[in-house]
Scaffold this motif. Structure first.
Motif, PDB file in Angstrom:
ATOM      1  N   THR A 195       0.505   1.282   3.593  1.00 61.78           N
ATOM      2  CA  THR A 195       1.005   0.659   2.367  1.00 61.78           C
ATOM      3  C   THR A 195       0.212   1.039   1.143  1.00 61.78           C
ATOM      4  O   THR A 195       0.641   0.782   0.028  1.00 61.78           O
ATOM      5  CB  THR A 195       0.928  -0.876   2.483  1.00 61.78           C
ATOM      6  N   GLY A 196      -0.984   1.623   1.331  1.00 63.72           N
ATOM      7  CA  GLY A 196      -1.823   1.907   0.182  1.00 63.72           C
ATOM      8  C   GLY A 196      -2.540   0.664  -0.335  1.00 63.72           C
ATOM      9  O   GLY A 196      -3.310   0.746  -1.280  1.00 63.72           O
ATOM     10  N   GLU A 197      -2.276  -0.495   0.262  1.00 62.10           N
ATOM     11  CA  GLU A 197      -2.996  -1.707  -0.141  1.00 62.10           C
ATOM     12  C   GLU A 197      -4.427  -1.608   0.371  1.00 62.10           C
ATOM     13  O   GLU A 197      -4.649  -1.198   1.496  1.00 62.10           O
ATOM     14  CB  GLU A 197      -2.342  -2.951   0.477  1.00 62.10           C
ATOM     15  N   ASN A 198      -5.366  -2.030  -0.458  1.00 59.15           N
ATOM     16  CA  ASN A 198      -6.755  -1.953  -0.031  1.00 59.15           C
ATOM     17  C   ASN A 198      -7.056  -2.867   1.135  1.00 59.15           C
ATOM     18  O   ASN A 198      -6.479  -3.943   1.242  1.00 59.15           O
ATOM     19  CB  ASN A 198      -7.643  -2.336  -1.190  1.00 59.15           C
ATOM     20  N   ILE A 199      -7.974  -2.437   2.018  1.00 64.87           N
ATOM     21  CA  ILE A 199      -8.224  -3.245   3.218  1.00 64.87           C
ATOM     22  C   ILE A 199      -8.738  -4.634   2.872  1.00 64.87           C
ATOM     23  O   ILE A 199      -8.515  -5.568   3.616  1.00 64.87           O
ATOM     24  CB  ILE A 199      -9.196  -2.568   4.223  1.00 64.87           C
ATOM     25  N   VAL A 200      -9.401  -4.759   1.741  1.00 70.01           N
ATOM     26  CA  VAL A 200      -9.906  -6.083   1.382  1.00 70.01           C
ATOM     27  C   VAL A 200      -8.738  -7.025   1.095  1.00 70.01           C
ATOM     28  O   VAL A 200      -8.730  -8.184   1.510  1.00 70.01           O
ATOM     29  CB  VAL A 200     -10.850  -5.985   0.170  1.00 70.01           C
ATOM     30  N   ARG A 201      -7.729  -6.503   0.420  1.00 67.98           N
ATOM     31  CA  ARG A 201      -6.533  -7.318   0.155  1.00 67.98           C
ATOM     32  C   ARG A 201      -5.800  -7.635   1.444  1.00 67.98           C
ATOM     33  O   ARG A 201      -5.323  -8.749   1.642  1.00 67.98           O
ATOM     34  CB  ARG A 201      -5.594  -6.562  -0.791  1.00 67.98           C
ATOM     35  N   VAL A 202      -5.678  -6.637   2.306  1.00 70.75           N
ATOM     36  CA  VAL A 202      -4.987  -6.872   3.575  1.00 70.75           C
ATOM     37  C   VAL A 202      -5.757  -7.920   4.375  1.00 70.75           C
ATOM     38  O   VAL A 202      -5.172  -8.822   4.972  1.00 70.75           O
ATOM     39  CB  VAL A 202      -4.867  -5.563   4.396  1.00 70.75           C
ATOM     40  N   ALA A 203      -7.083  -7.801   4.357  1.00 67.14           N
ATOM     41  CA  ALA A 203      -7.896  -8.752   5.109  1.00 67.14           C
ATOM     42  C   ALA A 203      -7.687 -10.162   4.585  1.00 67.14           C
ATOM     43  O   ALA A 203      -7.614 -11.125   5.355  1.00 67.14           O
ATOM     44  CB  ALA A 203      -9.366  -8.373   5.025  1.00 67.14           C
ATOM     45  N   ARG A 204      -7.580 -10.303   3.261  1.00 69.47           N
ATOM     46  CA  ARG A 204      -7.375 -11.628   2.697  1.00 69.47           C
ATOM     47  C   ARG A 204      -6.016 -12.174   3.153  1.00 69.47           C
ATOM     48  O   ARG A 204      -5.879 -13.335   3.504  1.00 69.47           O
ATOM     49  CB  ARG A 204      -7.466 -11.587   1.172  1.00 69.47           C
ATOM     50  N   ALA A 205      -5.003 -11.306   3.148  1.00 68.17           N
ATOM     51  CA  ALA A 205      -3.676 -11.728   3.590  1.00 68.17           C
ATOM     52  C   ALA A 205      -3.695 -12.124   5.063  1.00 68.17           C
ATOM     53  O   ALA A 205      -2.930 -12.986   5.503  1.00 68.17           O
ATOM     54  CB  ALA A 205      -2.672 -10.608   3.358  1.00 68.17           C
ATOM     55  N   ALA A 206      -4.584 -11.499   5.837  1.00 65.94           N
ATOM     56  CA  ALA A 206      -4.615 -11.750   7.279  1.00 65.94           C
ATOM     57  C   ALA A 206      -5.506 -12.928   7.641  1.00 65.94           C
ATOM     58  O   ALA A 206      -5.508 -13.366   8.792  1.00 65.94           O
ATOM     59  CB  ALA A 206      -5.104 -10.495   8.015  1.00 65.94           C
ATOM     60  N   LEU A 207      -6.240 -13.455   6.659  1.00 66.80           N
ATOM     61  CA  LEU A 207      -7.191 -14.533   6.953  1.00 66.80           C
ATOM     62  C   LEU A 207      -6.572 -15.717   7.710  1.00 66.80           C
ATOM     63  O   LEU A 207      -7.137 -16.176   8.700  1.00 66.80           O
ATOM     64  CB  LEU A 207      -7.872 -15.004   5.661  1.00 66.80           C
ATOM     65  N   PRO A 208      -5.379 -16.227   7.280  1.00 60.98           N
ATOM     66  CA  PRO A 208      -4.807 -17.350   8.044  1.00 60.98           C
ATOM     67  C   PRO A 208      -4.606 -17.006   9.514  1.00 60.98           C
ATOM     68  O   PRO A 208      -4.779 -17.858  10.382  1.00 60.98           O
ATOM     69  CB  PRO A 208      -3.455 -17.585   7.372  1.00 60.98           C
ATOM     70  N   TYR A 209      -4.273 -15.750   9.772  1.00 56.69           N
ATOM     71  CA  TYR A 209      -4.009 -15.347  11.154  1.00 56.69           C
ATOM     72  C   TYR A 209      -5.297 -15.245  11.947  1.00 56.69           C
ATOM     73  O   TYR A 209      -5.338 -15.513  13.145  1.00 56.69           O
ATOM     74  CB  TYR A 209      -3.189 -14.055  11.170  1.00 56.69           C
ATOM     75  N   PHE A 210      -6.363 -14.878  11.239  1.00 55.68           N
ATOM     76  CA  PHE A 210      -7.686 -14.915  11.849  1.00 55.68           C
ATOM     77  C   PHE A 210      -7.991 -16.343  12.308  1.00 55.68           C
ATOM     78  O   PHE A 210      -8.429 -16.575  13.432  1.00 55.68           O
ATOM     79  CB  PHE A 210      -8.723 -14.434  10.827  1.00 55.68           C
TER      80      PHE A 210
END
Ligand code: NA
Ligand code: NA
Lengths: 302, 434, 179
Positions: free
Chosen positions: B393-408
């Motif tokens: 997606t070209g989205e930075n991993i930090v942004r993706v990580a933030r989006a994935a936080l609830p799933y973490f």
């Protein structure tokens, strides 16, 4: 004080690994901590395929691997995997005595010193149906992972079928393979009763694991430490052979307890196995040349 | 303590290299070189060569490019678009609507593939553009994908369960069966969260026009799902019908995807080459990172850091629950910097004995470990799902990580649930065999 | 020169793709063999057991080839990922400096890897190491492919470095989404 990392391929509960950890402990004790060996089991540091070359190249000073892995390099290394050439502990020990010197020489060319070798329990036949005469194997798919296992399946009239180790349970479960040859150890450790039903204790051969050391690393040790290592190695070899025998009985019992039908080979099957063994011995001799012939003669003379 | 000092140097080094914008594979390799040069007497260069070679010659890994290729072909055919329009009528009233396709798609795909990177790449390639086009919330698209793709590890077949099973001599068949219920549990947790989230963020979940259609019409509109269903049946069927191993089934998936795409009229020489070159790009990127990660694993093994840390936990002689708590913290921290399989490989030798001494079932522990390792797939800076989704997606991993936080956090909840109710793991395997 | 280099990278990509196609084709053949056996058994004949000898090992070698020959191509299209969060926040000059720095570091690591992988390949050749499966493959062959792939990548990195120094390219290429 010297620190050695030692990669080994099998898991912590495997009797080879247990034996090697004891070996490392013995060396530490005998040298008063002067040589400290850390065992990295189950390929955690270096995977099985890379262990030999890593020791040769001095990446690690010492390591363990199964001898017959080197069969493509030199057929002498699979002398312990010729069916029915040496099919009990007594014969396997004689074969090892007869082959030790020549194998050590081969390894020396690669800057490797052969420290000791310990056999796996004798290989038997695992199936999902009873094997009485050996005819049952005709036309079934038998696991093959190298040239000689392929040839063996062919001689049984079975269809050699390539299956990688982690894939074995699925392959049996889905009928991609119907039979395999391995030790009671491996059968019990992978819980063979989850995916097959019969084990024939045919005692085809006893493959060995060997422990090798980089010669430069070894010669860099003080004389006293070298002696301690050799002594611990001799002790580990003796202990390992005993452990292997105990392992055979223990693991067969575990399989029985879990509902695997264990049987001894019938006379008809033994006859069949002898014929297969004789053919494969002949073929091995053709591959192994003069050194192979000398080896077999020395073995028969013992 | 020496160990802590070494760990800090390496962590800061890795973070600096990554932060400066060095490519991930190089950052991992560079850190490994520093570790070997500074903290071990091992010939670093020869070790690198052996690690690079050993990590890239792998039959199991060969499934990865195949699955990525399958995703590329599907993405370029009309199949992915059809799949979404086929599902849309059914989820119109479900809170979260098509966001669930990420969860469901990953769950189903997890039953084909053993890796979470392949799951993220394949499903993401189809779902991200389609969901974006339909106007779904960007962050939830990325989050559901990153989170659900981790199921590739837990739902059988699973590469990591094979690694654990081989290392600890546990039955791989039993481990696989044990992963089924926890996998379904996690899917339910994810779906529940998406439903809840969409209640509070209705703007992020556009209405699907097809929602109010009569049943017959819904069924009629589901017809485009048939090819996709055929593909899934073909791939799973080839495994369970005894035609292919799980690794081989990936290549079958590629062949079937081409067949379907050809039947659907979207296969041309141009799309064939485009899909293939897209595959080269993604799979080379992932494989190179895996190679670097493997080298870092080897170098960590030589420095002895993970072993000593695990051994240090052992000296605390904790009660089972406290031990699990400590291990979870330990694995999550380690998982930030190493990939999941490395974590398992490096620590089982030290950790399994203490776990067994505490009376914890090694089969259960395998599943626990996989869920914890799943968490590591979505934690920065080293998280494979993050890498895959950035590549996608070209989205930075930090942004993706933030989006994935609830799933973490949901994965963490899953860990708590299987700890309190171990039957979720042990029930199915206890019904197996004798 | 520019055109030559770009085609050079693309060639690597095509080679990589070719190896993926080969993996796929070999597996499909293997499975077709099994289907044939099932059909033969179903009509009461004997299974033939047709298979690709040493499939798993050969596929492993092809995978290595696909990975390493594809490195330069993937770099040239901005496919290798990195964390460029910081970059976007930095002033242009600093950003160029960082890009120069990381490219130089990557080139150094690649050169280092190239040298030692070369030694590995030579060592395998010297000792005549072969693979363990049904088809004994001399290990220096796949290891040389690894060396060639790394050399390819080194060219691409040096090319990018030269471009940054000369100002021909302002910034390194990073993946644009869904191209
Ligand atoms: Na899976
Ligand atoms: Na992580």
């Amino acid at each position: 004080e010297t620190h050695w990392d030692m990669p080994t391929p099998y898991g912590d509960t495997n009797f080879h690994t247990v034996n090697i950890r004891q070996f490392a402990e013995d060396v530490r004790e005998a040298t008063g901590g002067e040589l400290d060996i850390t065992v990295h089991s189950s390929g955690s540091l270096i995977k099985h395929p890379e262990i030999k070359n890593s020791v040769r190249r001095g990446l690690v000073p010492i390591g363990e691997l199964i001898m017959s892995r080197l069969a493509n390099e030199d057929p002498l290394f699979e002398v312990d995997s010729v069916p029915y050439l040496a099919s009990n502990y007594e014969q396997a020990w004689k074969l090892w005595q007869a082959s030790k010197a020549v194998l050590s020489k081969r390894l020396e060319r690669q800057r490797l010193k052969l420290l000791f070798a310990v056999p796996w329990p004798p290989q038997g036949i695992y199936t999902r149906f009873p094997v009485v005469t050996g005819d049952e194997l005709r036309g079934v798919k038998m696991r093959a992972y190298n040239k000689s296992s392929e040839r063996l399946a062919e001689l049984f009239g079975a269809v050699p079928t390539q299956v990688e180790v982690p894939d074995i349970p699925t392959a049996f479960g889905t009928g991609r393979v119907d039979a395999m040859i391995t030790s009671p150890s491996t059968g019990a450790n992978t819980r063979a009763w989850d995916y097959l039903s019969h084990f024939n204790h045919a005692q085809l051969w006893l493959p060995k694991n060997m422990v090798i050391v980089n010669i430069r690393a070894f010669e860099g040790l003080p004389e006293s430490v070298r002696q301690a290592v050799e002594q611990a190695a001799a002790e580990a070899e003796r202990r390992g052979w005993e452990a292997s025998q105990a392992e055979t009985e223990a693991k067969i019992r575990i399989m029985e307890e879990n509902g695997i039908v264990v049987s001894e080979p019938s006379e008809a099957l033994v006859k069949r196995l002898r014929a297969v063994g004789a053919t494969m011995e002949q073929e091995w001799l053709e591959r192994a040349g003069e050194d192979g012939k000398a080896l077999i003669e020395a073995y028969r003379a013992l | 303590m020496d160990m802590i000092w070494m760990s800090l140097v390496l962590l800061v080094g890795l973070l600096l290299l990554l932060g400066a914008g060095l490519w991930v594979a190089f950052a991992l390799t560079g850190t490994a070189l520093v570790a070997l040069h500074a903290f071990s007497g091992i010939p670093a260069g020869d070790s690198l060569a052996t690690a690079f070679y050993g990590a890239s010659v792998s039959w199991e890994l060969a499934a990865l490019p195949m699955f990525i290729w399958m995703g590329e072909v599907l993405f370029r055919s009309r199949l992915s678009e059809q799949m979404f329009s086929g599902i849309a009528p059914w989820v119109g009233r479900v809170p979260g609507r098509l966001l669930h396709t990420n969860i469901l798609g990953c769950g189903i795909f997890a039953a084909i593939s053993g890796s979470s990177a392949a799951t993220a790449a394949t499903i993401g390639k189809m779902s991200v553009p389609e969901l974006t086009r339909r106007g779904y919330d960007r962050r939830q698209i990325l989050g559901t994908l990153a989170g659900s793709a981790t199921l590739g590890l837990l739902i059988p077949p699973s590469i990591i369960l094979i690694v654990y099973g081989v290392a600890t001599e546990q039955s791989i068949a039993r481990l696989f069966v044990a992963g089924i219920l926890p996998g379904l549990l996690l899917m339910m947790l994810f779906a529940g969260y998406v439903g809840l989230w969409s209640r509070f963020n209705p703007a992020g979940v556009p209405a699907e026009r097809e929602a109010s259609l009569p049943l017959v019409e819904k069924i009629r509109r589901s017809r485009p799902l048939i090819p996709v269903v055929l593909l899934i049946v073909g791939v799973i069927g080839s495994i369970y019908g005894g035609l292919a191993s799980p690794t081989e089934s990936a290549a079958i998936g590629v062949a079937l995807a081409h067949l379907l795409s050809w039947r659907g009229g979207s296969l041309s020489w141009r799309t064939f080459v485009e899909a293939l070159m897209g595959t080269v790009k993604t799979s080379t990127m992932i494989a190179f990172i895996l190679v670097g990660a493997h080298f870092l694993t080897v170098s960590m093994g030589f420095t002895g850091i993970p072993r000593e840390l695990a051994a240090w936990i052992n000296t605390l002689s904790l009660s089972p629950y406290l031990l699990l708590l400590a291990l979870t913290v330990f694995f999550v921290l380690l998982g930030c910097f190493l990939d999941g399989i490395s974590v398992v490989v490096l620590t089982t030798s030290v950790i399994l004995p203490m776990v067994q001494a505490a009376g914890i079932d090694p089969l259960w522990f395998g599943i626990y470990l996989v869920i914890v390792v799943e968490m590591s797939q979505i934690t920065p800076p080293v998280g494979f799902n993050l890498f895959v989704i950035q590549g996608l997606t070209g989205e930075n991993i930090v942004r993706v990580a933030r989006a994935a936080l609830p799933y973490f956090l949901l994965l963490l909840a899953g860990v708590v649930l299987i700890t309190v109710f171990p039957q979720i793991v042990t029930y199915l395997p206890s019904r197996m065999g004798s | 020169m520019r055109g030559f280099l770009d085609s050079l990278y693309r060639l690597g990509g095509y080679l990589s793709a070719l190896q993926l196609v080969l993996i796929m084709a070999m597996v499909v053949l293997q499975v077709l063999g099994r289907i044939l056996d099932k059909l033969l058994l179903a009509v009461g004949l004997n299974a033939l057991g047709l298979q690709v000898p040493g499939l798993a090992e050969l596929a492993g070698f092809l995978l290595l080839g696909a990975t390493f020959t594809g490195l330069a191509y993937t770099f040239s299209v901005g496919g290798h990922i990195r964390v460029d969060l910081l970059h976007r926040a930095l002033p242009d000059g600093v950003r160029r400096g960082l890009d120069l720095g990381v490219t130089a570091v990557a080139l150094a690591i690649t050169g280092y890897a190239l040298w030692y992988c070369g030694r590995l390949a030579y060592d395998s050749y010297d000792f005549g190491d072969v693979s363990i499966g049904m088809v004994p493959v001399p290990l220096w062959i796949p290891q040389t492919v690894m060396v060639v792939g790394l050399a390819w990548l080194a060219v691409a990195l040096a090319d990018a470095l030269a471009g940054l120094v000369s100002g021909r390219i302002r910034h390194l290429k990073d993946e644009s989404p869904q191209e």
